[in-house]
Design an enzyme around this catalytic site. Structure first.
Site, PDB file in Angstrom:
ATOM      1  N   ASP A  51      26.050  29.092  14.342  1.00  0.00           N
ATOM      2  CA  ASP A  51      27.049  28.142  13.839  1.00  0.00           C
ATOM      3  C   ASP A  51      27.978  27.736  14.979  1.00  0.00           C
ATOM      4  OD1 ASP A  51      29.096  26.774  12.596  1.00  0.00           O
ATOM      5  OD2 ASP A  51      29.807  28.481  11.418  1.00  0.00           O
ATOM      6  N   GLU A 130      37.296  32.617  45.496  1.00  0.00           N
ATOM      7  CA  GLU A 130      38.027  33.855  45.760  1.00  0.00           C
ATOM      8  C   GLU A 130      39.038  34.082  44.636  1.00  0.00           C
ATOM      9  OE1 GLU A 130      39.846  33.205  49.554  1.00  0.00           O
ATOM     10  OE2 GLU A 130      37.990  33.495  50.671  1.00  0.00           O
ATOM     11  N   GLU A 132      41.733  35.684  42.469  1.00  0.00           N
ATOM     12  CA  GLU A 132      42.722  36.762  42.492  1.00  0.00           C
ATOM     13  C   GLU A 132      43.087  37.125  41.055  1.00  0.00           C
ATOM     14  OE1 GLU A 132      44.742  35.185  46.679  1.00  0.00           O
ATOM     15  OE2 GLU A 132      45.652  34.672  44.744  1.00  0.00           O
ATOM     16  N   GLU A 212      46.380  42.336  46.928  1.00  0.00           N
ATOM     17  CA  GLU A 212      46.881  41.021  47.292  1.00  0.00           C
ATOM     18  C   GLU A 212      48.399  41.066  47.509  1.00  0.00           C
ATOM     19  OE1 GLU A 212      46.895  38.000  48.162  1.00  0.00           O
ATOM     20  OE2 GLU A 212      44.750  37.754  48.551  1.00  0.00           O
ATOM     21  N   GLU A 220      42.277  41.306  44.925  1.00  0.00           N
ATOM     22  CA  GLU A 220      41.229  40.328  45.186  1.00  0.00           C
ATOM     23  C   GLU A 220      39.956  41.072  45.565  1.00  0.00           C
ATOM     24  OE1 GLU A 220      40.160  36.984  48.548  1.00  0.00           O
ATOM     25  OE2 GLU A 220      42.178  36.942  47.696  1.00  0.00           O
ATOM     26  N   HIS A 269      40.739  30.129  45.747  1.00  0.00           N
ATOM     27  CA  HIS A 269      40.293  29.239  46.816  1.00  0.00           C
ATOM     28  C   HIS A 269      38.780  29.063  46.713  1.00  0.00           C
ATOM     29  CE1 HIS A 269      43.885  31.265  49.040  1.00  0.00           C
ATOM     30  NE2 HIS A 269      44.298  30.402  48.121  1.00  0.00           N
ATOM     31  N   ARG A 339      46.632  27.611  56.388  1.00  0.00           N
ATOM     32  CA  ARG A 339      46.696  28.005  54.987  1.00  0.00           C
ATOM     33  C   ARG A 339      47.825  27.310  54.216  1.00  0.00           C
ATOM     34  NH1 ARG A 339      43.886  32.150  57.294  1.00  0.00           N
ATOM     35  NH2 ARG A 339      42.357  33.171  55.944  1.00  0.00           N
ATOM     36  N   GLU A 357      37.260  24.625  52.495  1.00  0.00           N
ATOM     37  CA  GLU A 357      37.927  25.515  51.535  1.00  0.00           C
ATOM     38  C   GLU A 357      39.034  24.750  50.818  1.00  0.00           C
ATOM     39  OE1 GLU A 357      40.792  29.508  51.445  1.00  0.00           O
ATOM     40  OE2 GLU A 357      40.113  28.665  53.354  1.00  0.00           O
ATOM     41  N   ARG A 359      42.079  25.019  48.361  1.00  0.00           N
ATOM     42  CA  ARG A 359      42.934  26.147  48.030  1.00  0.00           C
ATOM     43  C   ARG A 359      43.793  25.941  46.770  1.00  0.00           C
ATOM     44  NH1 ARG A 359      43.596  29.773  51.987  1.00  0.00           N
ATOM     45  NH2 ARG A 359      45.826  30.106  51.616  1.00  0.00           N
TER      46      ARG A 359
END
Length: 469
Positions: A51, A130, A132, A212, A220, A269, A339, A357, A359
């Site tokens: 269902d 990645e 966290e 972290e 992480e 990220h 970063r 990457e 972020r």
């Protein structure tokens, strides 16, 4: 595996039950279980009826019959169920047309991979998220007509340095000082190691594990990149294992982006690269060692970033993390090893590891949808040769308002992201990857179930600010 091999695998592991797992529209794993005697080779072709009317964002009650088809390649033994149980991730099928269900996130991910191949740009897109998360000892919350509160607690919480713990042994990470301390300040080494071992036991290749930045048990665990669909499966197993290992140790884990005020939130990220015929097409001789295709891919993400937020940062609390001037990257710039930029080009050894990457995303997202939306934005950038502009090799957090004024930013709220998605989603409809029905339902559901209820409720801080007005 073939269906026959799955049955043999179940027999070898003495499985007495079979558990069918699938993802609801919003992103939470659902399941139901049958005795293993009910699983036959024909099941993988004929499917199992259920269902769909009680699944969030799916079918109405007057048209609720659906089928799930187990994917033979996903067979594993569930590590948490007492009775040995075969676990199978399933695809959702319309029982009348026998076609994939448009609102099944896994089907959307499969179509995204197929669309990539159809463009000729590449044949595989790899994702390396990645995620966290926080590990707490206690969580309490309520929201009623006359009361609203939440309370989280952790033996590691900096707020507990003065608590009577008979004895209080100290060693609690200070705010924003939780990154990489050894034990006893990092009190969760054994727990994370148990998580890592359980992940490895079901075939997930773990690369690293660490505490972290935040106090109160932020962690992480990184795992190796995989193709889009497979990574969607892996992310679901990852969340399942983290939560269940925590619970069996008397803890609770959450992937909420911002459960603690005044400290770092949890991001996810996302490392991405496109390959063709065994070659990484993101490697080149441009800025940061990137190819023109990789730079155009970045251009596509920047162009569609606000709409992407509806899938990569899909909760109202996502935007408690995405606040300008704080730790999360909200400025749409790209840079080498920087970063503070929303798009970073990691320093890598050789062309095989060259990647982009992004972020901004957080782990509250539905991985299948977020990854699919990101690759569709990137492909739009490649197909239309979207220039990402110049890189920004500065600490963006230290820029003046005058320097920041021409740098675009991601959405500032879930409502803003949903409005952006309503205005900018044509790139998602290519190849029928996302359908108009999916976009409309996502926006309507999120507005009605999340944005409006949060907007209508007073918060404790508002009482502190305004009660005496």
């Amino acid at each position: 595996m073939t269906p026959k091999e799955v049955l043999e695998f179940a027999k070898e592991n003495d499985c007495q039950m079979v558990d069918y797992k699938f993802l609801d529209f919003v992103g939470i794993w659902q399941h139901f279980t049958q005795p293993i005697s009910q699983l036959e080779e024909d099941t993988f072709e004929e499917g199992v009826g259920f269902d769909g009317s009680s699944i969030r964002g799916w079918q109405p009650i007057h048209n609720s019959d659906m089928l799930l088809i187990p994917d033979t390649t996903t067979a594993k033994v569930d590590p948490f169920v007492k009775v040995p149980t075969l676990s199978l991730i399933c695809n959702i099928i319309d029982p009348y047309t026998r076609e994939g269900y448009t609102r099944d996130p896994r089907f959307i991910a499969k179509k995204a991979e197929a669309y990539l191949k159809s463009t000729g740009i590449g044949d595989t897109v790899y994702f390396g998220p990645e995620p966290e998360f926080f590990i707490f000892d206690d969580i309490r919350y309520a929201s009623t007509a006359n009361e609203s509160f939440y309370s989280v607690d952790s033996i590691e919480g900096a707020w507990n340095t003065g608590r009577e713990e008979f004895p209080n042994l100290g060693y609690k990470p200070r705010h924003k000082e939780g990154y990489f301390p050894c034990a006893p300040t990092d009190s969760m080494v054994d727990l994370r190691n148990e998580m890592v071992k359980t992940l490895q036991d079901i075939g997930i290749r773990v690369e690293a594990s660490h505490h972290e930045v935040a106090t109160g048990g932020q962690a992480e665990i990184d795992f190796r990149f995989e193709p889009l669909l497979k990574m969607g499966d892996t992310l679901q197993w990852f969340k399942y294992i983290i939560k269940n290992v925590a619970v069996r140790n008397g803890k609770t884990a959450t992937f909420m982006p911002k459960p603690i005020f005044g400290d770092n939130g949890s991001g996810m990220h996302c490392h991405q690269s496109i390959w063709k015929d065994g070659q990484n097409i993101f490697a080149g001789d441009g800025y940061g060692g990137l190819s023109k295709e990789a730079l155009w891919y970045i251009g596509g993400i920047i162009k569609h970033a606000k709409a992407l937020c509806a899938f990569t940062n899909p909760t109202t609390i996502s935007y408690k993390r995405l606040v300008p001037g704080f730790e999360a990257p909200v400025n749409l710039a790209y840079s080498n090893s920087n970063r503070s930029a929303s798009i970073r080009i990691p320093a890598t050894q050789g062309p095989k590891s060259k990647r982009v990457e992004y972020r901004t995303p957080d782990p509250s997202c539905n991985g299948y949808l977020a990854f699919s939306a990101l690759v569709m934005a990137g492909l739009d950038g490649i197909e239309n040769k979207i220039d990402p502009g110049d890189p920004l090799d500065k600490d963006i957090y230290g820029l003046s308002p005058e320097e920041l004024k021409d740098i675009p930013a991601v959405a500032g709220s879930l409502e803003e992201a949903l409005v952006a998605l309503r205005d900018d989603h044509e790139f998602l409809l290519k190849g029928d990857v996302f359908t108009s029905d999916v976009i409309e339902m996502w926006i309507d559901y999120k507005m009605a179930a999340e944005v409006q209820p949060v907007r209508m409720r007073p918060t404790p801080l508002e009482f502190a600010l305004y009660y005496d007005c």
